[in-house]
Write an enzyme that holds these catalytic residues in place. Structure first.
Site, PDB file in Angstrom:
ATOM      1  N   ASP A 248       9.573 102.771   5.190  1.00 29.18           N
ATOM      2  CA  ASP A 248       9.477 101.661   4.226  1.00 29.18           C
ATOM      3  C   ASP A 248      10.141 101.946   2.879  1.00 29.18           C
ATOM      4  O   ASP A 248      10.002 103.051   2.340  1.00 29.18           O
ATOM      5  CB  ASP A 248       8.013 101.367   3.868  1.00 29.18           C
ATOM      6  CG  ASP A 248       7.100 101.250   5.051  1.00 29.18           C
ATOM      7  OD1 ASP A 248       7.542 101.465   6.176  1.00 29.18           O
ATOM      8  OD2 ASP A 248       5.922 100.961   4.813  1.00 29.18           O
TER       9      ASP A 248
ATOM     10  N   ARG B 283      -3.999  99.256   2.720  1.00 28.38           N
ATOM     11  CA  ARG B 283      -2.931 100.033   2.086  1.00 28.38           C
ATOM     12  C   ARG B 283      -1.784  99.154   1.594  1.00 28.38           C
ATOM     13  O   ARG B 283      -1.782  97.965   1.757  1.00 28.38           O
ATOM     14  CB  ARG B 283      -2.397 101.071   3.082  1.00 28.38           C
ATOM     15  CG  ARG B 283      -1.905 100.497   4.381  1.00 28.38           C
ATOM     16  CD  ARG B 283      -1.312 101.584   5.288  1.00 28.38           C
ATOM     17  NE  ARG B 283      -0.936 101.054   6.576  1.00 28.38           N
ATOM     18  CZ  ARG B 283      -1.712 101.033   7.653  1.00 28.38           C
ATOM     19  NH1 ARG B 283      -2.928 101.531   7.611  1.00 28.38           N
ATOM     20  NH2 ARG B 283      -1.279 100.508   8.791  1.00 28.38           N
ATOM     21  N   ASP B 284      -0.780  99.811   1.016  1.00 24.52           N
ATOM     22  CA  ASP B 284       0.483  99.202   0.582  1.00 24.52           C
ATOM     23  C   ASP B 284       0.313  98.279  -0.628  1.00 24.52           C
ATOM     24  O   ASP B 284       0.664  97.088  -0.572  1.00 24.52           O
ATOM     25  CB  ASP B 284       1.163  98.421   1.734  1.00 24.52           C
ATOM     26  CG  ASP B 284       1.274  99.229   3.006  1.00 24.52           C
ATOM     27  OD1 ASP B 284       1.202 100.471   2.909  1.00 24.52           O
ATOM     28  OD2 ASP B 284       1.429  98.634   4.085  1.00 24.52           O
TER      29      ASP B 284
ATOM     30  N   GLU C  21       0.836  94.589   7.190  1.00 24.63           N
ATOM     31  CA  GLU C  21       1.349  95.650   6.331  1.00 24.63           C
ATOM     32  C   GLU C  21       2.244  95.051   5.248  1.00 24.63           C
ATOM     33  O   GLU C  21       2.855  94.001   5.427  1.00 24.63           O
ATOM     34  CB  GLU C  21       2.125  96.673   7.173  1.00 24.63           C
ATOM     35  CG  GLU C  21       1.203  97.373   8.175  1.00 24.63           C
ATOM     36  CD  GLU C  21       1.830  98.599   8.827  1.00 24.63           C
ATOM     37  OE1 GLU C  21       1.153  99.629   8.913  1.00 24.63           O
ATOM     38  OE2 GLU C  21       2.996  98.521   9.244  1.00 24.63           O
TER      39      GLU C  21
HETATM   40  C1  FRU Z   1       4.537 100.445   7.341  1.00 26.09           C
HETATM   41  C2  FRU Z   1       3.504 101.527   7.098  1.00 26.09           C
HETATM   42  C3  FRU Z   1       2.654 101.220   5.893  1.00 26.09           C
HETATM   43  C4  FRU Z   1       2.208 102.589   5.452  1.00 26.09           C
HETATM   44  C5  FRU Z   1       3.428 103.418   5.725  1.00 26.09           C
HETATM   45  C6  FRU Z   1       3.164 104.825   6.120  1.00 26.09           C
HETATM   46  O1  FRU Z   1       5.612 100.907   8.080  1.00 26.09           O
HETATM   47  O2  FRU Z   1       2.706 101.728   8.242  1.00 26.09           O
HETATM   48  O3  FRU Z   1       1.603 100.326   6.143  1.00 26.09           O
HETATM   49  O4  FRU Z   1       1.826 102.624   4.121  1.00 26.09           O
HETATM   50  O5  FRU Z   1       4.121 102.759   6.768  1.00 26.09           O
HETATM   51  O6  FRU Z   1       4.371 105.523   6.252  1.00 26.09           O
END
Ligand code: FRU
Length: 490
Positions: A46, A165-166, A224
């Site tokens: 990402d 997350r994120d 995500e």
């Molecule tokens: C998306 C993800 C996010 C996470 C990250 C971990 O590709 O799964 O949700 O923060 O990659 O690398």
């Protein structure tokens, strides 16, 4: 492909000597990108912390140093004066605190006066591998390295699953508040977004609620990388739903979609105007993130977006090379809203990479831009054919259905066959123009001036450097100059 043990995947990087040799071997790959951001070693996924701050573009990528595997994740930091030429700045965030001991996972940035602030997920795991995701922050220091706060901003909620997350941080002028959007999953495994609010970016965060998106209460198992941006007065919700198949998308269970509608921060409701659409119709496009733009350069009519060229459950041919690496970020695109849809175009500054005009003999250099125009009706263009015009990745346009089909089964290097090798791009208008942006291991197509886009990894062999087109199709273009320095900086 190598089988990795947990110890190998989660090894902590002690210093440059751990990966210098791997870096040298990675450099030898014929598929190193000439003008796209890519991992110095190992895997990139990402885009993170994307922002324009004091005239410099900052961008990080999720990075696992050891190989083409998802293990201990760092943020690797790159900078650019123009979104085109990128320089390696070194590790942005390491997994060096207890609260992020098993990875600095994805997140975003905001620019606030003198400060560039990064928000990320501290992926903590106990000895028994139980996960606790923390929402954390770091402020860019004068040495161009982010400095972490001593403690996380907040921890997870126990009324949702461990998938929280994120953080994407947005400022709402009307409410005079910052909001954090977190990708999340309910306890009964439905994807959703959690919203937090605060008057200050580095303290005072409180839970505001779960975002309501009428009609999308059961749409995938985890959302995500959520992101809400206002473009020309319309709100756009972009996210990456997982654990679900969607019509027309083959066997893939990872997607990147958008809704256009209205975001009400009082009721925490995003009301879509119409159905979801795919942000990109290609095989490899995920976790897209919009840039935070400092006030002096802010344009209310456009957003700038970048994505991971790849999908979470896929692997790519470079994973089988000696250096065992994979991944790339997409080219940056401008997003506009027109007739209830996003229009996405490559940033104009990419024109500065144009070098020589393409030879009219049908050869395809390994980094180039093509401008393709088609007559009325059906047509075909094949990229990466052999000299005799056979093989390659075939684009066929069916005018009656207004659908362009991309079939990559003709290429020698085939991969991710389990998710499918043929995809369709539905169009509203007849297909008349196509721009193709090619680098050593990726191809990005922009159809009808950005009505639809298609991003895919492509790994042509030495003899797959030609194109062929049906009668009436014109192809012009340019070779593109190198724009990533690819230096070994940690
Ligand atoms: C998306 C993800 C996010 C996470 C990250 C971990 O590709 O799964 O949700 O923060 O990659 O690398």
């Amino acid at each position: 492909m190598k089988e990795w043990t947990r110890e190998e995947r989660y090894r902590v990087l002690k210093g440059p000597e751990d990966i210098r040799d791997l870096y040298e071997r990675t450099q030898a790959s014929p598929y190193r990108q000439a003008w796209h951001v890519q991992p110095i070693t190992g895997l990139s996924s990402d885009p993170n912390g994307f922002a324009l701050h004091k005239g410099t573009w900052h961008l990080c990528y999720q990075w696992c140093p050891w190989g083409a595997v998802h293990g201990l994740k760092y943020w690797y930091h790159v900078t650019s004066p123009d979104l085109v030429h990128w320089t390696n700045a070194g590790i942005g965030l390491a997994a060096d605190r207890d609260y992020d001991n098993r990875g600095a996972h994805s997140g975003s940035a905001i620019t606030r006066g003198e400060d560039l602030i990064f928000f990320y997920t501290g992926n903590h795991r106990d000895e028994d591998w139980t996960r606790t995701p923390y929402t954390c922050a770091a402020v860019l220091g004068e040495d161009n390295r982010p400095k972490k706060l001593d403690a996380p901003l907040f921890g997870p909620r126990d009324d949702h699953s461990e998938h929280q997350r994120d953080p994407k941080v947005v400022w709402n002028e009307q409410k005079q508040k910052f909001y954090i959007l977190l990708g999340a999953q309910t306890l009964d495994r439905r994807g959703c977004v959690l919203v937090y609010e605060s008057k200050e970016p580095l303290s005072g965060w409180t839970f505001a609620g779960e975002l309501k998106v009428p009609g999308y209460e059961a749409f995938g198992g985890m959302w995500e990388c959520p992101y809400i941006v206002n473009i020309s007065g319309r709100d756009v919700l972009i996210f990456s739903p997982q654990y679900t198949k969607l019509p027309g998308r083959g066997e893939s269970t990872n997607h990147n979609v958008y809704l256009i509608g209205h975001m009400d921060y009082d009721t925490l409701t995003f009301t879509p105007d119409g159905p979801y659409r795919h942000l990109d119709y290609g095989f490899d496009f995920y976790a897209a993130q919009g840039a935070a733009i400092e006030p002096a350069a802010y344009d209310p009519d456009r957003a700038i977006l970048i994505a991971w060229i790849g999908l979470p459950d896929n692997h790519y041919p470079t994973a089988d090379e000696d250096a065992d690496w994979e991944g790339s970020l997409s080219l940056p695109r401008e997003l506009r809203v027109k007739d209830g849809k996003l229009v996405q175009t490559p940033i104009p500054a990419l024109e500065s990479l144009r070098d020589k005009a393409l030879a009219p003999d049908g050869t395809l250099p390994d980094a180039c831009e093509l401008a393709i125009t088609a007559p009325d009706g059906d047509f075909e263009v094949s990229l990466f054919t052999r000299e005799d015009g056979t093989g390659g990745m075939k684009l066929s346009y069916d005018a009656a259905r207004r659908v362009c089909t991309v079939d990559r089964r003709g290429m020698a290097n085939r991969f991710n066959q389990q998710v499918g090798e043929v995809l369709e791009i539905p169009l509203d208008a007849p297909l008349r123009t196509l721009r193709a942006f090619i680098d050593r291991s990726s191809t990005e197509l922009f159809l009808n001036d950005g009505e639809a886009t298609f991003t895919t990894h492509t790994y042509p062999t030495a003899d797959e450097h030609h194109y062929a087109a049906s009668a009436g199709v014109t192809v012009t273009g340019w070779t593109l100059k190198k724009a990533v320095t690819d230096e070994f900086v940690l």
